[in-house]
Design a protein around this motif. Structure first.
Motif, PDB file in Angstrom:
ATOM      1  N   PRO A 119      45.973 118.439 101.003  1.00 27.98           N
ATOM      2  CA  PRO A 119      46.590 119.507 101.793  1.00 27.98           C
ATOM      3  C   PRO A 119      47.509 119.016 102.916  1.00 27.98           C
ATOM      4  O   PRO A 119      48.320 119.778 103.426  1.00 27.98           O
ATOM      5  N   HIS A 120      47.405 117.744 103.286  1.00 29.14           N
ATOM      6  CA  HIS A 120      48.205 117.189 104.378  1.00 29.14           C
ATOM      7  C   HIS A 120      49.359 116.313 103.882  1.00 29.14           C
ATOM      8  O   HIS A 120      50.119 115.770 104.682  1.00 29.14           O
ATOM      9  N   ASP A 121      49.470 116.154 102.557  1.00 28.24           N
ATOM     10  CA  ASP A 121      50.485 115.279 101.978  1.00 28.24           C
ATOM     11  C   ASP A 121      51.865 115.920 102.071  1.00 28.24           C
ATOM     12  O   ASP A 121      52.055 117.057 101.659  1.00 28.24           O
ATOM     13  N   VAL A 122      52.810 115.173 102.642  1.00 33.63           N
ATOM     14  CA  VAL A 122      54.183 115.686 102.775  1.00 33.63           C
ATOM     15  C   VAL A 122      55.165 114.909 101.905  1.00 33.63           C
ATOM     16  O   VAL A 122      56.370 115.116 102.003  1.00 33.63           O
ATOM     17  N   SER A 123      54.650 114.054 101.039  1.00 34.40           N
ATOM     18  CA  SER A 123      55.528 113.294 100.147  1.00 34.40           C
ATOM     19  C   SER A 123      55.667 114.030  98.817  1.00 34.40           C
ATOM     20  O   SER A 123      55.034 115.053  98.577  1.00 34.40           O
ATOM     21  N   ASP A 124      56.455 113.478  97.947  1.00 30.38           N
ATOM     22  CA  ASP A 124      56.657 114.028  96.619  1.00 30.38           C
ATOM     23  C   ASP A 124      55.345 113.923  95.834  1.00 30.38           C
ATOM     24  O   ASP A 124      54.844 112.822  95.612  1.00 30.38           O
ATOM     25  N   PRO A 125      54.765 115.049  95.397  1.00 29.03           N
ATOM     26  CA  PRO A 125      53.486 115.004  94.674  1.00 29.03           C
ATOM     27  C   PRO A 125      53.524 114.133  93.420  1.00 29.03           C
ATOM     28  O   PRO A 125      52.495 113.601  93.012  1.00 29.03           O
ATOM     29  N   LYS A 126      54.692 113.953  92.835  1.00 29.53           N
ATOM     30  CA  LYS A 126      54.811 113.106  91.642  1.00 29.53           C
ATOM     31  C   LYS A 126      54.578 111.634  91.980  1.00 29.53           C
ATOM     32  O   LYS A 126      54.343 110.822  91.093  1.00 29.53           O
ATOM     33  N   LEU A 127      54.647 111.290  93.267  1.00 29.68           N
ATOM     34  CA  LEU A 127      54.469 109.895  93.679  1.00 29.68           C
ATOM     35  C   LEU A 127      53.059 109.597  94.171  1.00 29.68           C
ATOM     36  O   LEU A 127      52.762 108.468  94.546  1.00 29.68           O
ATOM     37  N   THR A 128      52.183 110.601  94.178  1.00 28.98           N
ATOM     38  CA  THR A 128      50.828 110.408  94.694  1.00 28.98           C
ATOM     39  C   THR A 128      50.054 109.374  93.894  1.00 28.98           C
ATOM     40  O   THR A 128      49.373 108.526  94.453  1.00 28.98           O
ATOM     41  N   VAL A 129      50.149 109.432  92.582  1.00 34.83           N
ATOM     42  CA  VAL A 129      49.441 108.466  91.742  1.00 34.83           C
ATOM     43  C   VAL A 129      50.425 107.375  91.348  1.00 34.83           C
ATOM     44  O   VAL A 129      51.438 107.629  90.712  1.00 34.83           O
ATOM     45  N   ARG A 130      50.118 106.151  91.757  1.00 36.03           N
ATOM     46  CA  ARG A 130      50.993 105.015  91.466  1.00 36.03           C
ATOM     47  C   ARG A 130      50.748 104.512  90.044  1.00 36.03           C
ATOM     48  O   ARG A 130      49.789 104.906  89.385  1.00 36.03           O
ATOM     49  N   GLU A 131      51.608 103.633  89.577  1.00 36.13           N
ATOM     50  CA  GLU A 131      51.506 103.096  88.216  1.00 36.13           C
ATOM     51  C   GLU A 131      50.146 102.459  87.934  1.00 36.13           C
ATOM     52  O   GLU A 131      49.641 102.522  86.820  1.00 36.13           O
ATOM     53  N   ASN A 132      49.544 101.857  88.948  1.00 35.05           N
ATOM     54  CA  ASN A 132      48.246 101.196  88.774  1.00 35.05           C
ATOM     55  C   ASN A 132      47.063 102.161  88.910  1.00 35.05           C
ATOM     56  O   ASN A 132      45.918 101.747  88.883  1.00 35.05           O
TER      57      ASN A 132
END
Length: 140
Positions: free
Chosen positions: A31-44
């Motif tokens: 709920p506090h994330d202000v970045s692009d949700p597509k970037l939340t989970v990294r490749e690893n």
């Protein structure tokens, strides 16, 4: 701030941190994330959040099952309240990097390894208490 507190969970006195509940991490930070949700989970598979509290304070947070790194938290009890909630809900400890102090609530303290208990500081898991323990009280 130029330091990076970390969050780890211990069980039954073992000196090896146990895996964190990533559903709790997502529930608290999402709920506090202000970045692009597509970037939340990294490749690893690790999680990455840029969180912003209502008071405008921010931090970048990296999480995987072994621990959480809180990068460059801005002064402001809002972002520290989010960190405190995360640690409390995970029943984990916040490691203050420069002094090697473990900030924790009572429940997390009971699970710390004996050799870490001497450096443990029992605090109420609130934004104000975490901020004061990590960077000192704010002057009005």
């Amino acid at each position: 701030m130029s330091y990076s507190p970390s969050i780890y969970k211990f069980l039954e006195g073992s000196d090896t941190p146990v895996p964190l509940d990533m559903d709790v991490v997502r529930a608290v930070l999402g709920p506090h994330d202000v970045s692009d949700p597509k970037l939340t989970v990294r490749e690893n598979g690790h999680l990455q959040y840029w969180i912003r509290a209502a008071d405008g304070s921010e931090a970048e947070i990296f999480a995987d099952e072994s621990g959480i790194s809180v990068e460059r938290p801005h002064s402001g009890s809002g972002v520290f309240a989010i960190v405190a909630e995360l640690a409390a809900r995970l029943q984990a400890v916040i490691v203050e990097p420069s002094e090697g102090v473990f900030l924790c609530g009572t429940e997390a303290y009971t699970h710390l390894p004996v050799n870490m208990r001497e450096e443990a500081v029992l605090i109420e898991m609130t934004g104000e208490a975490v901020e004061a323990a990590l960077i000192g009280p704010r002057l009005s």
